[in-house]
Enzyme design. Sequence first.
Site, PDB file in Angstrom:
ATOM      1  N   LYS A  80      36.501  55.033   4.527  1.00  0.00           N
ATOM      2  CA  LYS A  80      36.347  54.337   3.243  1.00  0.00           C
ATOM      3  C   LYS A  80      37.696  53.750   2.825  1.00  0.00           C
ATOM      4  O   LYS A  80      38.736  54.413   2.983  1.00  0.00           O
ATOM      5  CB  LYS A  80      35.859  55.336   2.193  1.00  0.00           C
ATOM      6  CG  LYS A  80      35.498  54.719   0.850  1.00  0.00           C
ATOM      7  CD  LYS A  80      34.970  55.779  -0.115  1.00  0.00           C
ATOM      8  CE  LYS A  80      34.422  55.179  -1.385  1.00  0.00           C
ATOM      9  NZ  LYS A  80      33.861  56.188  -2.312  1.00  0.00           N
ATOM     10  N   SER A 155      29.289  55.132  -4.198  1.00  0.00           N
ATOM     11  CA  SER A 155      30.159  54.028  -3.901  1.00  0.00           C
ATOM     12  C   SER A 155      30.540  53.887  -2.426  1.00  0.00           C
ATOM     13  O   SER A 155      31.005  52.814  -2.018  1.00  0.00           O
ATOM     14  CB  SER A 155      31.460  54.181  -4.707  1.00  0.00           C
ATOM     15  OG  SER A 155      32.132  55.381  -4.354  1.00  0.00           O
ATOM     16  N   SER A 179      28.972  59.903  -4.641  1.00  0.00           N
ATOM     17  CA  SER A 179      29.189  58.744  -3.769  1.00  0.00           C
ATOM     18  C   SER A 179      29.116  58.995  -2.277  1.00  0.00           C
ATOM     19  O   SER A 179      29.206  58.045  -1.495  1.00  0.00           O
ATOM     20  CB  SER A 179      30.529  58.094  -4.086  1.00  0.00           C
ATOM     21  OG  SER A 179      30.401  57.325  -5.248  1.00  0.00           O
TER      22      SER A 179
END
Length: 466
Positions: A80, A155, A179
């Site tokens: 990420k 997310s 997330s």
Amino acid sequence: MPILTITELHEKLKAGTVTCVQMVEHYLSRIKAQNESLNAFITISEEYAYEKAKAYDRIIADNPNAFSEFPLIGVVVSIKDLYLTRGIRTTAASNVLSDFIPQYSATVVQRLEHAGAIVIGKTNCDAWAHGASGENSDFGASRNPWNTEYVPGGSSSGSAIAVASDMSLVAMGTDTGGSIRQPASFTNLVGLKPTYGAVPRYGVIAMASSLDSMGHFTHTVEDSETLFSVTRGIDERDSTVKNVTYEPFDTSKTIKIGIPKEYFSEGLDPEVEKVVRAAAEVFKKMGIELVDISLPHTKYAISVYYIVQPAEVSSNLGRYDGVRYGNGRECFGAEAKRRIMLGTYVLSSGYYDAYYGKAMKVRSRIITDFKEAFSSVDAILAPVSPTTAFKLGQKANDPLQMYLADIYTVAANLAGIPGLAIPGGFASNGLPIGFQLLGNHFSESILFELGKRYQKVTDWHTKQPK
Ligand code: GLN
């Protein structure tokens, strides 16, 4: 090539039927074919990945202990874009950091690389990890590989897509309010949110420091456990990480799973409820006892989270002043600005006691609810999200609707407990549905044990998007 687990990859590398370089080629060809439509990656580290792969192929050829010395050798991982990666652009999916190149790597990235993992790229996400759909990225929304009209969840959107679409074997995400677990549930993956204080946060761009947890996406619970064993453990640069020895789970013990009535409330899609109840039945058939429990302060979790979290966000984003690094503050997107304003408001004099102070008191009650529950059960079974993935654009202009989607995930972050999302079935529209197991602080081994037993008798996790 079928999707591999870490063990299967290692068998192939040992037998010499694949090389690390060939694995990198495989994933890069998948990325090249799919990234334009799915928008999972912000940066692809092709050259870097080949360099590492060549070095590991040499180690495998020369070192008879390669697989014990490097437990993740040849494992291709996507990261990420919140984790700092030395020499590789790191943006937090925000225009504020659109050309930021870090001088060092996050502890977790260092640990993965020391164990032999190969970083293939940095994944798209909601900017600063603010969101539940992936649509808040300044690099464009990502799409769900199961149906590209739908969001992949957020997310950590790109990390979930990367693993679900076989663009890397595993991926790292962050979970501040769901997330990792929610996108895992939307894309048919296993997603681990570790205990707060189990995995170091050092070198990961902070969202809300008392809630942020560093976890990962895999296809199997077994792989999740392997990654956790590499990433967890004390770090002199993150004083919140505890020195814990994880005893292997005592399999002779009878296990009790709590079913919290507050997690089966109004607003839960009946198809999601059916999947979660079916998972409970699977556990019951194994001889695990199901116990009805209550977590009475659950109904306040969203309100508490959307006070505490923006308060911490407003403080953490204060460092992006355009002076020390990054572009100017005018580059912040609408969602970051909204959270900075909400956070500043609840912390301001005259409102602090009424909002932030009150929220912290209720947070303690939520923690107590879990403490009491775990005095009688070993784990809690619950839905991850009240619905399956929603359509792109459906909630993007309605922040409140987007926030409410976090109803079943945020309590675990407020309490700091671990949560493991596991694929549990599909809705009639073909979209995946996951369930989550929550555990007491540092009880990941129980969650892994239950998850492995579940995956032994079910095959949901083996299903792939077309
Ligand atoms: N959806 C939640 C939010 O927008 C969770 C975010 C996260 O876990 N990073 O705050």
